[in-house]
Design an enzyme around this catalytic site. Sequence first.
Site, mmCIF file in Angstrom:
data_model
loop_
_atom_site.group_PDB
_atom_site.id
_atom_site.type_symbol
_atom_site.label_atom_id
_atom_site.label_comp_id
_atom_site.label_asym_id
_atom_site.label_seq_id
_atom_site.Cartn_x
_atom_site.Cartn_y
_atom_site.Cartn_z
ATOM 1 N N LYS A 120 0.821 -1.203 0.000
ATOM 2 C CA LYS A 120 0.000 0.000 0.000
ATOM 3 C C LYS A 120 0.862 1.264 0.000
ATOM 4 C CE LYS A 120 -3.995 -2.258 0.608
ATOM 5 N NZ LYS A 120 -3.642 -3.652 0.809
HETATM 6 C C1 LIG Z 1 -4.233 -4.868 0.386
HETATM 7 C C2 LIG Z 1 -3.403 -6.074 0.307
HETATM 8 C C3 LIG Z 1 -3.665 -7.082 -0.628
HETATM 9 C C4 LIG Z 1 -4.839 -7.021 -1.559
HETATM 10 O O1 LIG Z 1 -4.693 -6.009 -2.537
HETATM 11 P P1 LIG Z 1 -5.977 -5.475 -3.324
HETATM 12 O O2 LIG Z 1 -5.475 -4.321 -4.122
HETATM 13 O O3 LIG Z 1 -6.956 -5.063 -2.277
HETATM 14 O O4 LIG Z 1 -6.486 -6.582 -4.165
HETATM 15 C C5 LIG Z 1 -2.805 -8.157 -0.677
HETATM 16 N N1 LIG Z 1 -1.760 -8.255 0.169
HETATM 17 C C6 LIG Z 1 -1.480 -7.304 1.077
HETATM 18 C C7 LIG Z 1 -0.324 -7.497 1.993
HETATM 19 C C8 LIG Z 1 -2.281 -6.180 1.187
HETATM 20 O O5 LIG Z 1 -2.002 -5.238 2.093
#
Ligand SMILES: *Cc1c(COP(=O)(O)O)cnc(C)c1O
Length: 477
Positions: A94
């Site tokens: 993120k």
């Molecule tokens: C948010 C997240 C995901 C999922 O990603 P999306 O964009 O919501 O599909 C997978 N792995 C981690 C570690 C995340 O923080």
Amino acid sequence: MAILKGLAEDGGLYMPSEIPELEVSLEHLAGMSYQETAYEVMRLFLTDYTEEELKDCIDRAYDSKFDTADIAPLKEADKACYLELFHGSTIAFKDMALSILPYLMTTAAKKNQVENEIVILTATSGDTGKAAMAGFADVPGTRIIVFYPKGGVSRVQELQMVTQKGDNTAVVAIHGNFDDAQTGVKKIFGDSEFGKRLAAKGFQLSSANSINIGRLVPQVAYYVYAYGKMVQSKKIKCGDEINVAVPTGNFGNILAAYFAKQMGLPIKTLICASNDNKVLYDFFRTGIYDKKREFILTSSPSMDILISSNLERLIYLSAGCDAQENKKRMEQLGEAGAYTVTEDMRRRMADFWGGYATEEENQTEIRRLFEKTGYLIDTHTGVASAVYQKYVKESGDLTPVVIASTASPYKFSHSVMAAVSGKAEEGDEFASIDQMNQVSGVAIPRAVEEIRNAQIRHTRECDGNQMEDMVTEILGL
Ligand SMILES: *Cc1c(COP(=O)(O)O)cnc(C)c1O
């Protein structure tokens, strides 16, 4: 404006009017830095920003907050390339978008002469909340309020959030799951009366969730960058196809890969990996999206999601950009909990291959890779890796693959160490962290050391239907 608002006034998601084509040649890509690549990609979408503004945002976002100059290094293990997206300040992917979003937003606010204080409302399945707060903490003209599912995140994730500093940050634990938090946030956005009350006090809402198009665009960049690195390290030749495998929750990350493909990056198959909450796997198999099922808590909590918001954008593209059709389906999802897509639309989604991994398959994969190569992956990346193995078995397709590695194993050390040892972990989270350090030899990230003794600053809790009251209280309306 779309970045500032987050969610459109009719409750739908913003989309670019068309997906631009990459202008830089693939040969050229191979020599480009992360920042240069990000600029090449983002300028095509964010045409309202001047070159100077956008480059400034990029340089301030992708700097020494990341613990490697590569920003997103590519690591090879057992013939697959893991794109490590967790070298930012909160050690999950993120950060890739949320370290730039505050700069994009404040630049847009300035350009549009917005005088209001921007209030970022965010529902998090564990990682977005911390990454957004890290980006927005003490940014003038902004406030941020994060809602997370109590008991639905890892201990490290929770500690990272409740110890967050910054006078403009607030964290609330919801008695419910991620979908409850996300639905609650969308409801607040849709409440025009509440919007008026906010405006009267000089506030306006925005979102840091991947429903904000400003999250998606920066994420396209790392797929383009990964391709360049594959060429540079001679794993592929210019123009060769790659597959990508993405551990998926809200469908944001894999949608960014799809955008990269639409822009002309030679991606063949997009492998959409789910955990036991396999609503997307069922969708790609049957054409029916059905959220009416039990919500399962897994060791990959950031993927514990039954309403994958960004799928709405793929549905829209697959239905020939028909906004009315889209609205109908989203209403069906809200009212009946399910919708169906046509055969024609399914054909247009044929680039996607849906798979899922159970808890056991995930653990087995983490252990297998570690024993074979010494490379340790987290529980989300484990899902993608396990699903990729299934894909190869089923299809025989050995096209070089990039697996999105979305979090540092340190963020989920209890579960990862349990997978490696094959038995349930005893002792506290920090015991597992120290043990991980011993077996993997990978240094403990700063983000983990920081929370070891940090003071807890946020203790608010509420029910899913009290979220608006919480916002009222926090903002002093
Ligand atoms: C948010 C997240 C995901 C999922 O990603 P999306 O964009 O919501 O599909 C997978 N792995 C981690 C570690 C995340 O923080």
